[in-house]
Design a protein around this motif. Structure first.
Motif, PDB file in Angstrom:
ATOM      1  N   LYS A  81      27.326  28.561 112.081  1.00  0.00           N
ATOM      2  CA  LYS A  81      28.667  27.964 112.030  1.00  0.00           C
ATOM      3  C   LYS A  81      28.700  26.601 112.704  1.00  0.00           C
ATOM      4  O   LYS A  81      29.280  25.651 112.181  1.00  0.00           O
ATOM      5  CB  LYS A  81      29.681  28.908 112.677  1.00  0.00           C
ATOM      6  CG  LYS A  81      29.945  30.154 111.872  1.00  0.00           C
ATOM      7  CD  LYS A  81      30.912  31.074 112.588  1.00  0.00           C
ATOM      8  CE  LYS A  81      31.144  32.358 111.822  1.00  0.00           C
ATOM      9  NZ  LYS A  81      32.026  33.282 112.548  1.00  0.00           N
ATOM     10  N   ILE A 124      34.496  26.952 103.943  1.00  0.00           N
ATOM     11  CA  ILE A 124      35.661  27.165 103.075  1.00  0.00           C
ATOM     12  C   ILE A 124      35.284  28.078 101.907  1.00  0.00           C
ATOM     13  O   ILE A 124      36.028  28.994 101.554  1.00  0.00           O
ATOM     14  CB  ILE A 124      36.229  25.818 102.574  1.00  0.00           C
ATOM     15  CG1 ILE A 124      36.845  25.048 103.751  1.00  0.00           C
ATOM     16  CG2 ILE A 124      37.260  26.028 101.470  1.00  0.00           C
ATOM     17  CD1 ILE A 124      37.294  23.643 103.418  1.00  0.00           C
ATOM     18  N   THR A 126      33.040  30.410 101.743  1.00  0.00           N
ATOM     19  CA  THR A 126      32.891  31.816 102.142  1.00  0.00           C
ATOM     20  C   THR A 126      34.238  32.479 102.390  1.00  0.00           C
ATOM     21  O   THR A 126      34.380  33.682 102.162  1.00  0.00           O
ATOM     22  CB  THR A 126      31.988  31.961 103.382  1.00  0.00           C
ATOM     23  OG1 THR A 126      32.498  31.161 104.438  1.00  0.00           O
ATOM     24  CG2 THR A 126      30.568  31.559 103.073  1.00  0.00           C
ATOM     25  N   GLN A 127      35.231  31.695 102.813  1.00  0.00           N
ATOM     26  CA  GLN A 127      36.571  32.269 102.968  1.00  0.00           C
ATOM     27  C   GLN A 127      37.107  32.727 101.610  1.00  0.00           C
ATOM     28  O   GLN A 127      37.750  33.770 101.506  1.00  0.00           O
ATOM     29  CB  GLN A 127      37.534  31.242 103.561  1.00  0.00           C
ATOM     30  CG  GLN A 127      37.288  30.913 105.016  1.00  0.00           C
ATOM     31  CD  GLN A 127      38.224  29.818 105.483  1.00  0.00           C
ATOM     32  OE1 GLN A 127      39.401  29.805 105.141  1.00  0.00           O
ATOM     33  NE2 GLN A 127      37.696  28.887 106.263  1.00  0.00           N
ATOM     34  N   SER A 130      34.777  35.682 100.023  1.00  0.00           N
ATOM     35  CA  SER A 130      34.957  36.964 100.706  1.00  0.00           C
ATOM     36  C   SER A 130      36.207  37.683 100.202  1.00  0.00           C
ATOM     37  O   SER A 130      36.297  38.895 100.279  1.00  0.00           O
ATOM     38  CB  SER A 130      35.029  36.770 102.222  1.00  0.00           C
ATOM     39  OG  SER A 130      36.234  36.123 102.588  1.00  0.00           O
ATOM     40  N   ARG A 131      37.148  36.927  99.650  1.00  0.00           N
ATOM     41  CA  ARG A 131      38.369  37.510  99.099  1.00  0.00           C
ATOM     42  C   ARG A 131      38.232  37.815  97.606  1.00  0.00           C
ATOM     43  O   ARG A 131      38.908  38.676  97.076  1.00  0.00           O
ATOM     44  CB  ARG A 131      39.548  36.574  99.343  1.00  0.00           C
ATOM     45  CG  ARG A 131      39.961  36.535 100.802  1.00  0.00           C
ATOM     46  CD  ARG A 131      40.903  35.369 101.089  1.00  0.00           C
ATOM     47  NE  ARG A 131      41.450  35.423 102.433  1.00  0.00           N
ATOM     48  CZ  ARG A 131      40.830  34.978 103.522  1.00  0.00           C
ATOM     49  NH1 ARG A 131      39.606  34.475 103.427  1.00  0.00           N
ATOM     50  NH2 ARG A 131      41.406  35.054 104.705  1.00  0.00           N
ATOM     51  N   GLU A 171      45.826  33.680  98.767  1.00  0.00           N
ATOM     52  CA  GLU A 171      45.003  33.177  99.868  1.00  0.00           C
ATOM     53  C   GLU A 171      43.891  32.261  99.362  1.00  0.00           C
ATOM     54  O   GLU A 171      43.636  31.209  99.943  1.00  0.00           O
ATOM     55  CB  GLU A 171      44.398  34.337 100.657  1.00  0.00           C
ATOM     56  CG  GLU A 171      45.415  35.133 101.453  1.00  0.00           C
ATOM     57  CD  GLU A 171      44.754  36.332 102.120  1.00  0.00           C
ATOM     58  OE1 GLU A 171      44.166  37.164 101.398  1.00  0.00           O
ATOM     59  OE2 GLU A 171      44.811  36.404 103.355  1.00  0.00           O
ATOM     60  N   ILE A 175      43.517  28.278 100.274  1.00  0.00           N
ATOM     61  CA  ILE A 175      42.282  27.768 100.872  1.00  0.00           C
ATOM     62  C   ILE A 175      41.732  26.630 100.009  1.00  0.00           C
ATOM     63  O   ILE A 175      41.307  25.592 100.523  1.00  0.00           O
ATOM     64  CB  ILE A 175      41.245  28.900 101.047  1.00  0.00           C
ATOM     65  CG1 ILE A 175      41.754  29.913 102.080  1.00  0.00           C
ATOM     66  CG2 ILE A 175      39.889  28.345 101.461  1.00  0.00           C
ATOM     67  CD1 ILE A 175      41.008  31.237 102.065  1.00  0.00           C
TER      68      ILE A 175
END
Length: 192
Positions: A81, A124, A126-127, A130-131, A171, A175
């Motif tokens: 990260k 961003i 991966t956010q 992941s959803r 979401e 994003i």
């Protein structure tokens, strides 16, 4: 006519459809679906020459450092990260690869300055994935830079929130909105 040709013809004929080939006793056939989406295509024309815009873009958006993947393989998530934040710099983006499309027109005996930049932000992306894992289809994003007949540069891309918005996940779309701003800002700066 093959099943693949028939399936492709059916997909092209329908805006939104689901097609399943005839069932065979010994195999479960895949289901194929197609959906049309509306995407805003953004074009940024610069008065500057291609080479100048390309140099500005590559200065604003650094290259991805593949050594970060090694940290991931060793489970050093905290360091991953930190390194991702560091490499993405103030633009919040990295260039993963450059496809020199202009080089390939030499096959036709021509020369052209044109390149596709595969660009994004791992944190961003991966956010979003992941959803909804399908969001990986558009992460990273593509930016096309090419030279006009007048010698100036044009940058083109598809608006991220439209590409990711098709999944119907609020979401993910929100994003992606942060990518709308990042891509637009960096490209206008490179073109200016």
């Amino acid at each position: 006519m093959t099943i693949r040709t028939l399936a492709w013809g059916i997909l092209l004929a329908a805006t939104t459809s689901v097609w399943s080939p005839p069932a065979h006793a010994d195999a479960v056939e895949p289901k194929v679906a197609a959906t049309s989406i509306k995407v805003e295509h953004v074009r940024i024309e610069s008065a500057k020459p291609y080479a100048e815009v390309r140099a500005a873009l590559e200065k604003l958006v650094p290259r991805f450092d593949d050594r970060i993947r090694v940290l991931l393989q060793y489970g050093e998530i905290g360091r991953v990260k930190v390194e991702l934040e560091k490499v993405q710099g103030s633009a919040g983006l990295v260039i993963f690869s450059v496809a020199p499309h202009g080089d390939w027109v030499q096959i036709l005996g021509q020369k052209q300055n044109a390149a596709q930049f595969v660009t994004g932000n791992v944190l961003i992306a991966t956010q979003m994935t992941s959803r909804n894992a399908a969001a990986g289809l558009y992460a990273p994003l593509r930016i096309m830079l090419y030279e006009t007949a007048a010698g100036t540069a044009v940058l083109k891309y598809d608006r991220p929130s439209d590409l990711f918005g098709q999944y119907g996940n609020r979401e993910v779309t929100e994003i992606a909105g942060s990518l709308d701003r990042k891509i637009f800002d960096v490209l206008v700066t490179a073109a200016h």
